[in-house]
Design a protein around this motif. Structure first.
Motif, short mmCIF file in Angstrom:
data_model
loop_
_atom_site.label_atom_id
_atom_site.label_comp_id
_atom_site.label_asym_id
_atom_site.label_seq_id
_atom_site.Cartn_x
_atom_site.Cartn_y
_atom_site.Cartn_z
N THR A 52 0.85 -1.20 0.00
CA THR A 52 0.00 0.00 0.00
C THR A 52 0.88 1.24 0.00
O THR A 52 0.63 2.20 -0.74
N HIS A 75 -7.16 0.12 5.92
CA HIS A 75 -6.47 1.12 5.11
C HIS A 75 -5.38 0.50 4.23
O HIS A 75 -4.73 1.20 3.47
N ALA A 78 -7.13 -3.63 -0.31
CA ALA A 78 -8.16 -4.64 -0.02
C ALA A 78 -8.09 -5.82 -0.99
O ALA A 78 -7.63 -5.67 -2.13
N TRP A 94 -14.06 -5.03 3.54
CA TRP A 94 -12.73 -4.39 3.53
C TRP A 94 -12.66 -3.37 2.41
O TRP A 94 -12.24 -2.22 2.61
N TYR A 98 -11.74 0.70 2.40
CA TYR A 98 -10.40 1.04 1.92
C TYR A 98 -10.39 2.32 1.09
O TYR A 98 -11.18 2.48 0.17
#
Length: 187
Positions: A52, A75, A78, A94, A98
């Motif tokens: 991420t 965060h 996903a 999720w 996100y």
């Protein structure tokens, strides 16, 4: 008609050099299996946090559920799918929560700033001055092992909702912001 296939990259390659896949679309061919061991869940979440941070557009499948509440990891990028019906339902939950850029940290000279605007959480911003270098070292640790004398740092980070721990390892939850979302000032 031309078909474009996305490269399938195994988790080991992603762990070895996540920056190499920055801003690229990547498919993880095997599901990430959660829920069997909290320490293993932590390592999968560490991978997702790192990817991420590098804005890797990851397509992956979840099997099981992480040992931690959804708000601690929603965060991170996903899952695209789930192995079973329950897993698919969790993937949808999720994905609903996100958003890139909702819980991250930035470093500055002698400080670390944290921004938390995750859905369902009170918005928070903080500045870490004392111990900023230790916080960042723990955040960027590839294995989550605290350094000598960092036990209090881990305890404080867990109590503040900035980290989770399992099996003697910690995972700092906010990721390092390396790519600004557009628009970067958006909440």
């Amino acid at each position: 008609m031309t078909t474009t296939t996305r490269p399938a990259i195994d988790a080991a390659a992603l762990r070895a050099d996540p920056a190499a896949y920055s801003l690229r679309v990547v498919v993880l061919p095997e599901p990430l299996r959660f829920g069997q061991d909290a320490a293993q869940d932590l390592e999968h979440l560490r991978l997702l946090r790192t990817l991420t941070s590098h804005a890797v557009r990851l397509h992956w499948t979840i099997s099981g559920r992480p040992s931690f509440p959804l708000e601690t990891y929603a965060h991170f990028v996903a899952p695209s799918d789930g192995v079973g019906l329950d897993d698919m339902g969790h993937a949808v939950e999720w994905a609903r929560d996100y958003r890139y850029g909702t819980f991250y940290y930035r470093r500055g000279p002698g400080i670390v700033t944290v921004k938390d605007v995750r859905p369902g959480q009170p918005a928070a911003r903080m500045v870490i001055e004392e111990g900023a270098d230790r916080f960042e070292r723990l955040a960027e640790s590839p294995d989550g092992l605290p350094g000598p004398g960092d036990d209090e740092l881990v305890t404080d980070a867990v109590e503040a909702g900035l980290a989770v721990e399992a099996g003697g390892r910690a995972l700092v939850l906010p990721y390092r912001m390396r790519h600004w979302p557009v628009p970067y000032l958006a909440v």
